[in-house]
Design a protein around this motif. Structure first.
Motif, PDB file in Angstrom:
ATOM      1  N   PRO A  18       0.767  -1.219   0.023  1.00  0.00           N
ATOM      2  CA  PRO A  18      -0.014  -0.088   0.004  1.00  0.00           C
ATOM      3  C   PRO A  18       0.904   1.248   0.116  1.00  0.00           C
ATOM      4  O   PRO A  18       1.966   1.164   0.253  1.00  0.00           O
ATOM      5  CB  PRO A  18      -0.965  -0.200   1.138  1.00  0.00           C
ATOM      6  CG  PRO A  18      -0.210  -1.228   2.056  1.00  0.00           C
ATOM      7  CD  PRO A  18       0.742  -1.955   1.298  1.00  0.00           C
ATOM      8  N   ARG A  19       0.258   2.335  -0.382  1.00  0.00           N
ATOM      9  CA  ARG A  19       0.931   3.742  -0.308  1.00  0.00           C
ATOM     10  C   ARG A  19       1.077   4.231   0.817  1.00  0.00           C
ATOM     11  O   ARG A  19       2.088   5.128   1.107  1.00  0.00           O
ATOM     12  CB  ARG A  19       0.333   4.680  -1.458  1.00  0.00           C
ATOM     13  CG  ARG A  19       0.298   4.197  -2.932  1.00  0.00           C
ATOM     14  CD  ARG A  19      -0.176   5.155  -3.612  1.00  0.00           C
ATOM     15  NE  ARG A  19      -0.248   4.806  -5.196  1.00  0.00           N
ATOM     16  CZ  ARG A  19      -0.914   5.409  -6.277  1.00  0.00           C
ATOM     17  NH1 ARG A  19      -1.515   6.218  -6.072  1.00  0.00           N
ATOM     18  NH2 ARG A  19      -0.551   4.755  -7.439  1.00  0.00           N
ATOM     19  N   SER A  20       0.110   4.302   1.827  1.00  0.00           N
ATOM     20  CA  SER A  20       0.040   4.717   3.115  1.00  0.00           C
ATOM     21  C   SER A  20       0.991   4.150   3.831  1.00  0.00           C
ATOM     22  O   SER A  20       0.945   2.878   4.079  1.00  0.00           O
ATOM     23  CB  SER A  20      -1.289   4.482   3.452  1.00  0.00           C
ATOM     24  OG  SER A  20      -1.398   4.968   4.895  1.00  0.00           O
ATOM     25  N   PRO A  21       1.818   4.839   4.473  1.00  0.00           N
ATOM     26  CA  PRO A  21       2.651   4.330   5.644  1.00  0.00           C
ATOM     27  C   PRO A  21       2.199   3.614   6.413  1.00  0.00           C
ATOM     28  O   PRO A  21       2.853   2.627   7.177  1.00  0.00           O
ATOM     29  CB  PRO A  21       3.765   5.516   6.154  1.00  0.00           C
ATOM     30  CG  PRO A  21       3.574   6.570   5.024  1.00  0.00           C
ATOM     31  CD  PRO A  21       2.421   6.247   4.325  1.00  0.00           C
ATOM     32  N   THR A  22       0.979   3.991   7.202  1.00  0.00           N
ATOM     33  CA  THR A  22       0.448   3.380   8.125  1.00  0.00           C
ATOM     34  C   THR A  22      -0.334   2.011   7.700  1.00  0.00           C
ATOM     35  O   THR A  22      -0.082   0.963   8.465  1.00  0.00           O
ATOM     36  CB  THR A  22      -0.985   4.250   8.660  1.00  0.00           C
ATOM     37  OG1 THR A  22      -0.330   5.390   8.835  1.00  0.00           O
ATOM     38  CG2 THR A  22      -1.762   3.764   9.673  1.00  0.00           C
ATOM     39  N   ALA A  23      -0.726   1.827   6.784  1.00  0.00           N
ATOM     40  CA  ALA A  23      -1.346   0.550   6.051  1.00  0.00           C
ATOM     41  C   ALA A  23       0.039  -0.262   5.824  1.00  0.00           C
ATOM     42  O   ALA A  23      -0.308  -1.572   5.988  1.00  0.00           O
ATOM     43  CB  ALA A  23      -2.066   1.041   4.939  1.00  0.00           C
ATOM     44  N   GLN A  24       1.171   0.214   5.272  1.00  0.00           N
ATOM     45  CA  GLN A  24       2.354  -0.574   5.306  1.00  0.00           C
ATOM     46  C   GLN A  24       2.502  -1.259   6.574  1.00  0.00           C
ATOM     47  O   GLN A  24       2.854  -2.296   6.559  1.00  0.00           O
ATOM     48  CB  GLN A  24       3.420   0.202   4.630  1.00  0.00           C
ATOM     49  CG  GLN A  24       3.217   0.529   3.157  1.00  0.00           C
ATOM     50  CD  GLN A  24       4.639   1.368   2.746  1.00  0.00           C
ATOM     51  OE1 GLN A  24       5.712   1.416   3.188  1.00  0.00           O
ATOM     52  NE2 GLN A  24       4.552   1.868   1.721  1.00  0.00           N
ATOM     53  N   ALA A  25       2.674  -0.485   7.345  1.00  0.00           N
ATOM     54  CA  ALA A  25       2.993  -0.926   8.718  1.00  0.00           C
ATOM     55  C   ALA A  25       2.062  -1.807   9.458  1.00  0.00           C
ATOM     56  O   ALA A  25       2.484  -3.091  10.085  1.00  0.00           O
ATOM     57  CB  ALA A  25       3.188   0.029   9.782  1.00  0.00           C
ATOM     58  N   ALA A  26       0.770  -1.676   8.989  1.00  0.00           N
ATOM     59  CA  ALA A  26      -0.314  -2.799   9.363  1.00  0.00           C
ATOM     60  C   ALA A  26      -0.301  -4.070   8.681  1.00  0.00           C
ATOM     61  O   ALA A  26      -0.584  -5.231   9.364  1.00  0.00           O
ATOM     62  CB  ALA A  26      -1.691  -2.315   9.379  1.00  0.00           C
TER      63      ALA A  26
END
Length: 180
Positions: A18-26
């Motif tokens: 995913p592009r979002s860093p938050t979604a990447q971390a999740a």
């Protein structure tokens, strides 16, 4: 009441990053070293899917998924549940008066770098391995569906849960894996 309720597995679905860093971390799984999702599947002794959880991010613990997905609501007294070594849910299953069968862990031996099991643990591992083959065959059926078995585009995230449940349902319509 079933003699063997099923085999709990965490089935990692591969996601696009995913592009979002938050979604990447999740969704990042340090075990797989990529962005994944986890889905808890329970499989009956005949090889049919009897429980499919929603998809969780790859960094969520198996214990959390087991508790949050509602799987434990289906566990009844005297059920016999098999799981991989990573499932730390023995206390949750014991509270339901069911049993949890996990393959034994190997221990270091005193005379080298090898690992060993005693005779009882070897027999237990073989017994579990015979049943585990059917679980792997059921998962292979699920992975034959291209949308579920390949990398899932991030744009399909809103319908990912439905895709996996429909694929599991279609697998249940196939001939049984285990004939008694």
């Amino acid at each position: 009441m079933l003699n063997v309720f099923g085999y709990l597995i965490r089935w990692p679905t591969r996601n696009q990053r995913p592009r979002s860093p938050t979604a990447q971390a999740a969704t990042y799984s340090s075990y797989k070293s990529k962005n994944t999702g986890k889905c808890l599947l329970a499989i009956s002794p005949s090889g049919t899917f009897i429980f499919v959880s929603k998809v969780y991010g790859g960094n969520v613990s198996d214990r959390f998924i087991s508790h949050d997905s509602g799987f434990l609501d289906f566990v009844e007294e005297d059920d016999d549940i098999m799981a991989d070594r990573g499932f730390t849910i023995r206390d949750l299953i014991t509270n339901k008066k069911a049993t949890l069968n996990i393959p034994p862990f190997t221990r270091k031996c005193a005379w080298g770098k090898k690992k060993l099991l005693n005779v009882i643990e070897i027999k237990q591992t073989r017994k579990i391995a015979k049943l585990r083959i059917h679980v792997e065959r059921a998962i292979q059926r699920l992975k034959l569906f291209r949308l579920v078995g390949n990398i899932i585009p991030w744009s399909l995230k809103p319908i990912m849960n439905q895709m996996i449940k429909v694929a599991a349902f279609l697998c249940n319509l196939m001939p049984p894996l285990v004939r008694r």
